[in-house]
Write a protein that holds these residues in place. Structure first.
Motif, mmCIF file in Angstrom:
data_model
loop_
_atom_site.group_PDB
_atom_site.id
_atom_site.type_symbol
_atom_site.label_atom_id
_atom_site.label_comp_id
_atom_site.label_asym_id
_atom_site.label_seq_id
_atom_site.Cartn_x
_atom_site.Cartn_y
_atom_site.Cartn_z
ATOM 1 N N LEU A 1 52.932 -102.275 57.328
ATOM 2 C CA LEU A 1 52.660 -103.679 57.767
ATOM 3 C C LEU A 1 52.596 -104.366 56.462
ATOM 4 N N ALA A 2 51.892 -103.856 55.251
ATOM 5 C CA ALA A 2 51.739 -104.410 53.983
ATOM 6 C C ALA A 2 53.091 -104.856 53.312
ATOM 7 N N LEU A 3 54.105 -104.081 53.685
ATOM 8 C CA LEU A 3 55.376 -104.406 52.927
ATOM 9 C C LEU A 3 56.153 -105.328 53.953
ATOM 10 N N GLN A 4 55.951 -105.381 55.099
ATOM 11 C CA GLN A 4 56.419 -106.463 55.928
ATOM 12 C C GLN A 4 55.982 -107.796 55.582
ATOM 13 N N ALA A 5 54.519 -107.854 55.410
ATOM 14 C CA ALA A 5 53.993 -109.074 54.972
ATOM 15 C C ALA A 5 54.254 -109.551 53.503
ATOM 16 N N TYR A 6 54.826 -108.416 52.670
ATOM 17 C CA TYR A 6 55.163 -109.080 51.413
ATOM 18 C C TYR A 6 56.301 -110.038 51.165
ATOM 19 N N GLU A 7 57.177 -109.522 52.430
ATOM 20 C CA GLU A 7 58.375 -110.356 52.441
ATOM 21 C C GLU A 7 58.312 -111.891 52.732
ATOM 22 N N TYR A 8 57.273 -112.149 53.349
ATOM 23 C CA TYR A 8 56.766 -113.446 53.621
ATOM 24 C C TYR A 8 55.772 -114.414 52.853
ATOM 25 N N VAL A 9 55.361 -113.571 51.810
ATOM 26 C CA VAL A 9 54.139 -114.056 50.864
ATOM 27 C C VAL A 9 54.859 -114.845 49.541
ATOM 28 N N HIS B 1 47.342 -93.548 59.957
ATOM 29 C CA HIS B 1 46.796 -95.060 59.554
ATOM 30 C C HIS B 1 47.424 -95.717 58.285
ATOM 31 N N ASP B 2 47.271 -94.685 57.123
ATOM 32 C CA ASP B 2 47.781 -95.086 55.833
ATOM 33 C C ASP B 2 49.080 -95.566 55.949
ATOM 34 N N LEU B 3 49.913 -94.848 56.476
ATOM 35 C CA LEU B 3 51.407 -95.069 56.476
ATOM 36 C C LEU B 3 51.608 -96.340 57.270
ATOM 37 N N THR B 4 50.979 -96.574 58.364
ATOM 38 C CA THR B 4 51.158 -97.719 59.187
ATOM 39 C C THR B 4 50.543 -99.012 58.370
ATOM 40 N N GLY B 5 49.613 -98.806 57.693
ATOM 41 C CA GLY B 5 48.871 -99.933 56.923
ATOM 42 C C GLY B 5 49.959 -100.411 55.871
ATOM 43 N N VAL C 1 50.277 -113.788 43.169
ATOM 44 C CA VAL C 1 49.010 -113.048 43.001
ATOM 45 C C VAL C 1 48.652 -112.172 44.418
ATOM 46 N N GLU C 2 48.972 -113.006 45.650
ATOM 47 C CA GLU C 2 48.880 -112.294 46.798
ATOM 48 C C GLU C 2 49.714 -111.277 47.098
ATOM 49 N N ALA C 3 51.159 -111.455 46.545
ATOM 50 C CA ALA C 3 52.000 -110.436 46.882
ATOM 51 C C ALA C 3 51.810 -109.101 45.741
ATOM 52 N N TYR C 4 51.157 -109.538 44.660
ATOM 53 C CA TYR C 4 50.643 -108.197 43.623
ATOM 54 C C TYR C 4 49.664 -107.362 44.593
ATOM 55 N N ALA C 5 48.679 -108.259 45.214
ATOM 56 C CA ALA C 5 47.687 -107.339 45.909
ATOM 57 C C ALA C 5 48.345 -106.672 46.936
ATOM 58 N N LEU C 6 49.194 -107.060 47.873
ATOM 59 C CA LEU C 6 50.002 -106.258 48.669
ATOM 60 C C LEU C 6 50.353 -105.306 48.216
ATOM 61 N N LEU C 7 51.274 -105.187 47.136
ATOM 62 C CA LEU C 7 51.875 -104.176 46.496
ATOM 63 C C LEU C 7 50.861 -102.965 46.046
ATOM 64 N N GLU C 8 49.674 -103.367 45.606
ATOM 65 C CA GLU C 8 48.524 -102.505 45.150
ATOM 66 C C GLU C 8 48.068 -101.833 46.408
ATOM 67 N N GLU C 9 48.002 -102.541 47.715
ATOM 68 C CA GLU C 9 47.581 -101.885 48.708
ATOM 69 C C GLU C 9 48.322 -100.766 49.253
ATOM 70 N N VAL C 10 49.601 -101.330 49.484
ATOM 71 C CA VAL C 10 50.798 -100.258 49.512
ATOM 72 C C VAL C 10 50.607 -99.037 48.852
ATOM 73 N N LYS C 11 50.487 -99.311 47.417
ATOM 74 C CA LYS C 11 50.409 -98.132 46.334
ATOM 75 C C LYS C 11 49.203 -97.117 46.757
ATOM 76 N N ASN C 12 48.145 -97.768 47.076
ATOM 77 C CA ASN C 12 46.975 -97.116 47.219
ATOM 78 C C ASN C 12 47.103 -96.346 48.529
ATOM 79 N N ARG C 13 47.626 -96.867 49.527
ATOM 80 C CA ARG C 13 47.676 -96.286 50.746
ATOM 81 C C ARG C 13 48.716 -94.932 50.678
#
Length: 360
Positions: free
Chosen positions: A194-202, A187-191, A206-218
């Motif tokens: 998906l966060a990295l794929q969404a990062y390309e379109y953000v 689940h964490d790797l899948t999340g 601020v929202e891009a930084y939040a996605l990177l933090e989520e990827v880092k935490n996962r």
């Protein structure tokens, strides 16, 4: 095991000895043809009993034959010793005593007939006891043999059940690991993916930084979970090939040379247990009963079999028998579908071959 002498050998010897005594009495007496006919009839009955197990009522024939010849020949009185013996040997002592009482009827040589009948009665009782003891001994031996076969069957069933339980435990452990990896790490790797794929379109930083933090935490959680899984699955005690290495390292009596080849991870736990027992038994026998100076151990693992070979360079009695430990290992090897062979031609050679199950 020494073969015991059959009691019936002595019984048949006594029967024909009595016929020989009657023939002797006929020879030293008057050569009457009727006495010869009497002896011939008794000899026929004795020969039938020697060849076939006649029923107990057949002794009546001997008694009737002797009674019919009472008025004709004195040998007929001595002939009663045969039915007295036969009845006593069958356990019918009352009937034997009844015939024994016939000596009180008017007859020649009453004192001689008394001792003649007495020894027939006593020897018949002794034969009865001997035959019964032999039957009890055979029953006891058969019971022990059945118990031994039953014990061996139970041992094989126990080894089969142990093998099945080990296989089921391995499958359950695989299922548990796959479920844990799917529920947490997956689940964490899948999340994170998906966060990295969404990062390309953000577009928003601020929202891009939040996605990177989520990827880092996962990824951090995934790394921690993976580290915990590896730590929990690492055995505390040595197992498999490492266990064999430890046994050889602790064996300091004789020089050992160890060669192994193949993928050791393909060998299930129940086979490692047998291989460990084979190695311990072989090294113990070498240390106790051999004058060897070197032991060569070779372990081969292929896709189909596991082969353990243990060879020493000592001199050993080629006709020596395998002990209970080696016989038990041979039985365990057969229960796993393999074999354990021993050769004493050049030193002591033990070879254990176990097939590997496919599709596990």
């Amino acid at each position: 095991m020494t073969k015991l002498v059959e009691p019936m050998l002595f019984v048949n010897s006594w029967r024909f000895l009595m016929i020989a005594v009657l023939i002797y009495l006929w020879i030293i007496g008057d050569f009457v043809h009727s006495s010869f006919i009497l002896i011939l009839l008794l000899l026929m009955m004795t020969s039938l009993r020697w060849r076939f197990p006649l029923p107990i009522w057949s002794n009546v024939i001997d008694v009737v034959i002797c009674i019919l010849f009472f008025p004709i020949t004195d040998i007929s009185y001595f002939g009663l010793a045969l039915p007295i013996f036969e009845l006593a040997m069958k356990g019918k002592w009352v009937f034997s005593l009844f015939l024994f009482m016939s000596l009180f009827t008017p007859s020649p040589s009453s004192s001689l007939i008394f001792w003649f009948f007495l020894q027939s009665l006593l020897f018949g009782i002794f034969s009865f006891i001997s035959v019964k003891n032999q039957e009890m001994y055979r029953l006891e031996v058969d019971e022990q043999r059945r118990a031994r076969y039953e014990l061996e069957r139970l041992k094989i069933d126990l080894l089969t059940a142990t093998q099945s339980a080990s296989h089921q435990a391995e499958l359950m452990e695989r299922y548990r690991i796959s479920r844990e990896l799917h529920d947490h790490l997956g689940h964490d790797l899948t999340g994170a993916s998906l966060a990295l794929q969404a990062y390309e379109y953000v577009k928003d930083p601020v929202e891009a930084y939040a996605l990177l933090e989520e990827v880092k935490n996962r990824l951090q959680r995934s790394t921690k979970h993976l580290r915990d899984y590896v730590h929990d699955m690492t055995p505390i005690t040595k197992f498999g090939g490492e266990r064999l290495d430890t046994i050889l390292q602790n064996f300091q009596q004789i020089e050992t040379v160890y060669h192994k080849s193949g993928d050791m991870l393909n060998v299930p736990a129940y086979i490692w247990e047998l291989l460990e027992s084979c190695l311990k038994e072989a090294l113990t026998n070498v240390a106790r009963h051999s004058n060897a100076t070197k032991v060569d151990i070779e372990l081969q693992v292929t896709e189909a079999i596991v082969r353990l070979s243990i060879q020493d360079n000592g001199t050993i009695n080629k006709n020596s028998q395998s002990g209970s430990g080696l016989r038990s290992l041979q039985m365990r090897s057969r229960s796993l579908g393999g074999s354990l062979s021993i050769n004493r031609e050049y030193g002591f050679l033990l070879v254990c071959v176990i097939p590997l199950e496919k599709g596990e």
